[in-house]
Enzyme design. Structure first.
Site, mmCIF file in Angstrom:
data_model
loop_
_atom_site.group_PDB
_atom_site.id
_atom_site.type_symbol
_atom_site.label_atom_id
_atom_site.label_comp_id
_atom_site.label_asym_id
_atom_site.label_seq_id
_atom_site.Cartn_x
_atom_site.Cartn_y
_atom_site.Cartn_z
ATOM 1 N N HIS A 88 -1.743 3.948 -31.055
ATOM 2 C CA HIS A 88 -0.903 5.098 -30.706
ATOM 3 C C HIS A 88 -0.249 5.694 -31.952
ATOM 4 O O HIS A 88 -0.682 5.447 -33.074
ATOM 5 C CB HIS A 88 0.111 4.705 -29.626
ATOM 6 C CG HIS A 88 -0.524 3.917 -28.518
ATOM 7 N ND1 HIS A 88 -1.408 4.474 -27.631
ATOM 8 C CD2 HIS A 88 -0.440 2.586 -28.205
ATOM 9 C CE1 HIS A 88 -1.842 3.531 -26.794
ATOM 10 N NE2 HIS A 88 -1.279 2.387 -27.128
ATOM 11 N N GLU A 125 5.855 0.874 -28.266
ATOM 12 C CA GLU A 125 4.649 0.212 -28.768
ATOM 13 C C GLU A 125 4.223 0.799 -30.104
ATOM 14 O O GLU A 125 3.783 0.072 -31.005
ATOM 15 C CB GLU A 125 3.517 0.349 -27.744
ATOM 16 C CG GLU A 125 2.235 -0.333 -28.175
ATOM 17 C CD GLU A 125 1.086 -0.128 -27.202
ATOM 18 O OE1 GLU A 125 -0.027 -0.644 -27.473
ATOM 19 O OE2 GLU A 125 1.282 0.563 -26.173
ATOM 20 N N HIS A 183 -1.978 -3.661 -30.770
ATOM 21 C CA HIS A 183 -1.339 -3.104 -29.574
ATOM 22 C C HIS A 183 -0.353 -4.102 -28.990
ATOM 23 O O HIS A 183 -0.284 -5.261 -29.414
ATOM 24 C CB HIS A 183 -2.395 -2.759 -28.511
ATOM 25 C CG HIS A 183 -3.270 -1.614 -28.878
ATOM 26 N ND1 HIS A 183 -3.036 -0.325 -28.440
ATOM 27 C CD2 HIS A 183 -4.387 -1.556 -29.655
ATOM 28 C CE1 HIS A 183 -3.974 0.486 -28.930
ATOM 29 N NE2 HIS A 183 -4.799 -0.244 -29.673
ATOM 30 N N GLU A 265 -3.733 -7.401 -28.108
ATOM 31 C CA GLU A 265 -2.517 -7.102 -27.362
ATOM 32 C C GLU A 265 -1.573 -8.270 -27.642
ATOM 33 O O GLU A 265 -1.763 -9.381 -27.149
ATOM 34 C CB GLU A 265 -2.817 -6.985 -25.867
ATOM 35 C CG GLU A 265 -3.773 -5.864 -25.489
ATOM 36 C CD GLU A 265 -3.092 -4.490 -25.407
ATOM 37 O OE1 GLU A 265 -1.877 -4.418 -25.709
ATOM 38 O OE2 GLU A 265 -3.766 -3.508 -25.055
#
Length: 302
Positions: A88, A125, A183, A265
């Protein structure tokens, strides 16, 4: 030629002891040298007879000192290229229309990017992934790797993205030896732990992951081991059946990659216990160290 005259001081008188001292020094030097030659001439085999008919043995040449700079020890990742993909972008929140644009990921079309998730207290995030990525870069560069980012929060042309297809192209164009996309998940309270996402076999449209499936799995397994070792975190209790690994074919960043690539993650931002870790600078340093450890292990074996 005399230098006496205007502007010149007459030379000081010679010491009466100067010449005798010079003679004495000369005698001492010659005596010492002669003594050495005498010793060399009578050096024998233990019976008092000079070797080789009294011919003096040849002297070994003296090696000149080596003043060259000491060689720098090779580092584990010297010559290796690692691309880090911080998931992101902090600016995505202000460009929701742009990141909603669809891009081709081989199997279908998908949004350019998303805003990502956040903890209940508002730690995003995008902030998390950039922080871990920068820490990881420092560790990897210390190991000798060339490190490239897909974005570092400083995109001059766009304040968002890049899109998932461009992220894949950046790694491909760098001919990266390994790519890691960082992430954090946004599941529900009680779902805890990390997992590494691996590319599944895809051969459709612009996507062909078949050449990188095996190597990406090795990369993922090594990162999983390093992450556990450094952070003490447990594999996800809600994805991957406790293995800490999850294979997917719906992510453009993996589908379009032509070099070994995985996602990690690092935890669930919506779980209070995981969030306490993710918001800790000490833990994020451990996370970066763990990911680095996995990358080093993978590249040493490749």
């Amino acid at each position: 030629m005399s230098y006496a005259g205007p502007g010149f001081e007459p030379p000081p008188p010679r010491s009466p002891l100067r010449r005798p001292l010079a003679v004495a020094l000369t005698v001492l030097v010659l005596g010492a040298t002669g003594g050495w030659f005498v010793w060399g001439a009578v050096a024998d085999d233990g019976k008092g007879r000079a070797e080789s008919g009294g011919v003096l043995p040849a002297l070994s040449p003296i090696e000149p000192p080596d003043f060259s700079a000491p060689s720098r020890p090779a580092t584990p990742l010297e010559g290796k290229v690692v691309v880090i993909d911080p998931g992101h972008n902090p600016g995505n929140f202000k460009h929701t229309a742009e990141i909603a644009r669809k891009v081709n990921i081989g199997t279908n079309s998908k949004e350019c990017d998303t805003t990502g998730t956040a903890t209940n207290s508002g730690y995003t995030e995008a902030e998390f992934t950039l922080d871990v990525a920068r820490r990881l870069r420092t560790v990897l560069e210390r190991e000798g790797a060339t490190v490239k980012f897909t974005q570092d929060g400083d995109r001059s042309d766009y304040a968002f993205g890049p899109c998932v297809d461009e992220r894949a192209r950046i790694g491909n164009a760098a001919h990266a030896d390994a790519v890691v996309s960082i992430h954090a998940d946004g599941s529900t309270q009680g779902n805890r732990g990390f997992h590494v996402i691996l590319p599944g076999a895809v051969h459709e449209g612009a996507a062909d992951t078949r050449p990188i499936v095996a190597s990406s799995r090795l990369l993922g397994v090594d990162i999983k081991a390093g992450f556990i070792s450094e952070t003490g975190s447990a594999p996800s209790n809600y994805i991957g059946g406790g293995t800490g690994l999850d294979t997917r074919t719906d992510l453009g960043g993996l589908n379009l990659s032509t070099v070994p690539k995985v996602f990690i993650e690092c935890g669930n931002m919506r779980d209070s216990k995981d969030a306490a870790l993710l918001t800790s600078g000490t833990w994020r340093q451990e996370a970066a160290q763990g990911i680095s450890e996995g990358i080093v292990s993978f590249l040493r074996g490749s």
